[in-house]
Design an enzyme around this catalytic site. Structure first.
Site, PDB file in Angstrom:
ATOM      1  N   ARG A  67     -10.501 -11.802   2.009  1.00 42.19           N
ATOM      2  CA  ARG A  67     -11.371 -12.863   1.498  1.00 42.19           C
ATOM      3  C   ARG A  67     -10.692 -14.228   1.580  1.00 42.19           C
ATOM      4  NH1 ARG A  67     -11.622  -9.852  -4.146  1.00 42.19           N
ATOM      5  NH2 ARG A  67     -11.593  -8.198  -2.592  1.00 42.19           N
ATOM      6  N   LYS A  85       0.833  -1.196   0.000  1.00 39.83           N
ATOM      7  CA  LYS A  85       0.000   0.000   0.000  1.00 39.83           C
ATOM      8  C   LYS A  85       0.875   1.257   0.000  1.00 39.83           C
ATOM      9  CE  LYS A  85      -3.787  -2.038   2.731  1.00 39.83           C
ATOM     10  NZ  LYS A  85      -4.886  -1.915   1.766  1.00 39.83           N
TER      11      LYS A  85
END
Length: 433
Positions: A274, A197
């Site tokens: 996920r 990020k």
């Protein structure tokens, strides 16, 4: 001070106006200096609103604070009293105090930096809950995850200095009957992995454990209450990992073996939530889980700070929900309106959305091909695809990426929602079909 909540209320908002309550109480605190005792009195139109109002009050008094000059605020006592519109005092309910304590504890966990709350400390928090109530507690961590087949959860957390872990807390209030399972994403810090990020995008990623924190604390409050709707057993599954970078980090192009038996080609290490949830739901929907715990699983409710797209779909204050049945969806919307943890439905069309994860070398990829095609629904679909093929119960997915935090502080969002969904005091207006 005296405050009045806004008169206007739309049909998609909570009648108790909890966001206004938190704002008014926070403003009162800012004018109150370093007081150690607070008394808040509320006049309510309907006694059913007391739970949502009390939880909103709790958000105004966060527990995690490292400012030496405000040490007294951490040690303060807050008392709430409720009155009817005619001025009659309403009876105090211990269940309200338990709900507020759970909201504040969840916010504390999410506010705590990873240096202080790593996966190891998070496991310890869960073990303390189990010991308090005599719950069953299973912990699988580190390389034991890999060896047991939880290849997705292991891959996400294997580069960190503290090991990933799958924690299962179990409580039974009556023999036989059905079980409900809460499955939470607990990424104690998310760097994005090798898909690192940017600087501004990484700030606040200590809050990526918001789902696991909310479900752990909701589980604790529900067990303390002794009842959780029509279910005879309640399980809480925490999928804990730090998505770190290092020589051992999982990579794009890796093909991972999931607990469901499926294989996943990694095309985005920053779509890690996920992955850990997929192993969690596969675990609780396997026939072996029901056999070992003595009850068929009738509900899987998972919560996660999963997608930035959730904030585009439903905003910063409203969670996005995806359900595989009209009944679960209806109950979820009602739980949001009652508790103040608002949630609105997104499309559930797996026959369309699974195409976004097509892989030429594995059963699926872990991130979508088209980021403009219902990203939040697609992320939910990825998790749904890992439910065991024999599972016949309800499935409910709650994406709380936006409402889990406000103004750089955790909100404890999700605790009140789960309590309302499970018909736990003080939230008792949800009907079951």
């Amino acid at each position: 001070g005296v405050g009045v909540v806004p008169e206007q209320i739309s049909r998609h908002n909570c009648r108790a106006r909890p966001h206004a309550v938190t704002k008014l109480c926070s403003e009162a605190i800012s004018f109150g200096g370093d007081r150690r005792r607070w008394t808040c009195c509320f006049v309510v139109e309907d006694e059913a609103d007391c739970g949502a109002i009390a939880c909103a009050l709790g958000r105004a008094f966060p527990l995690y604070l490292r400012k030496a000059s405000q040490a007294t605020q951490r040690e303060g006592v807050v008392t709430a009293a409720f009155f009817s519109a005619s001025g009659e005092p309403l009876a105090a309910r211990p269940s309200i105090s338990a709900a507020v304590a759970a909201v504040r504890k969840a916010a504390r966990l999410v506010d705590t930096p990873c240096e202080e709350l790593s996966t190891t400390e998070f496991v310890a928090e869960a073990v303390r809950v189990a010991e308090r109530f005599g719950c069953g507690c299973e912990v699988v961590s580190g390389e034991a995850l890999r060896d047991a087949g939880y290849g997705l959860l292991y891959a996400v957390g294997k580069a960190a200095t503290r090991p990933p872990a799958l924690v299962v807390l179990s409580h039974r209030r009556a023999p036989g009957g059905d079980a409900a399972c809460l499955v939470g994403k607990g990424i104690t810090y998310d760097t994005g992995g090798l898909a690192l990020k940017p600087r501004d995008g990484m700030f606040g990623m200590k809050m990526d454990c918001g789902g696991a924190a909310a479900l752990l604390c909701a589980f604790e409050a529900a067990v303390a209450n002794g009842a959780y709707g029509p279910y005879h057993a309640l399980h809480c599954v925490l999928c804990l990992a730090e998505n770190a970078i290092g020589p051992n980090a999982f990579r794009h192009d890796d093909v991972l073996d999931a607990f469901s038996g499926k294989t996943v080609e990694v095309n985005n290490t920053d779509a890690e939530g996920r992955l850990v949830l997929a192993d969690g739901v596969a675990h609780v929907t396997s026939p072996d889980f029901a056999k070992r715990h003595g009850s068929p699983v009738a509900l899987v409710l998972e919560a996660a700070t999963l997608t930035g797209a959730q904030m585009i779909a439903t905003g910063r204050r409203v969670a996005a929900l995806v359900a595989d049945s009209d009944d679960a969806e209806r109950r979820a919307v009602a739980a949001g309106l009652l508790s103040g943890d608002l949630a609105r439905p997104l499309p559930f069309i797996p026959e369309w959305h699974r195409a976004e994860f097509k892989s030429h070398v594995a059963d699926m990829k872990n991130s979508v091909k088209d980021r403009g095609n219902a990203q939040s629904s697609c992320a939910a679909t990825f998790v749904y695809e890992h439910l065991h093929k024999t599972y016949k119960g309800h499935w409910l997915h709650l994406d709380i990426a936006g409402p889990a935090a406000a103004a750089e502080r955790a909100t404890g969002f999700g605790v009140a929602f789960v309590l309302a969904f499970l018909n736990v005091h003080p939230f008792l207006s949800i009907t079951y079909v």
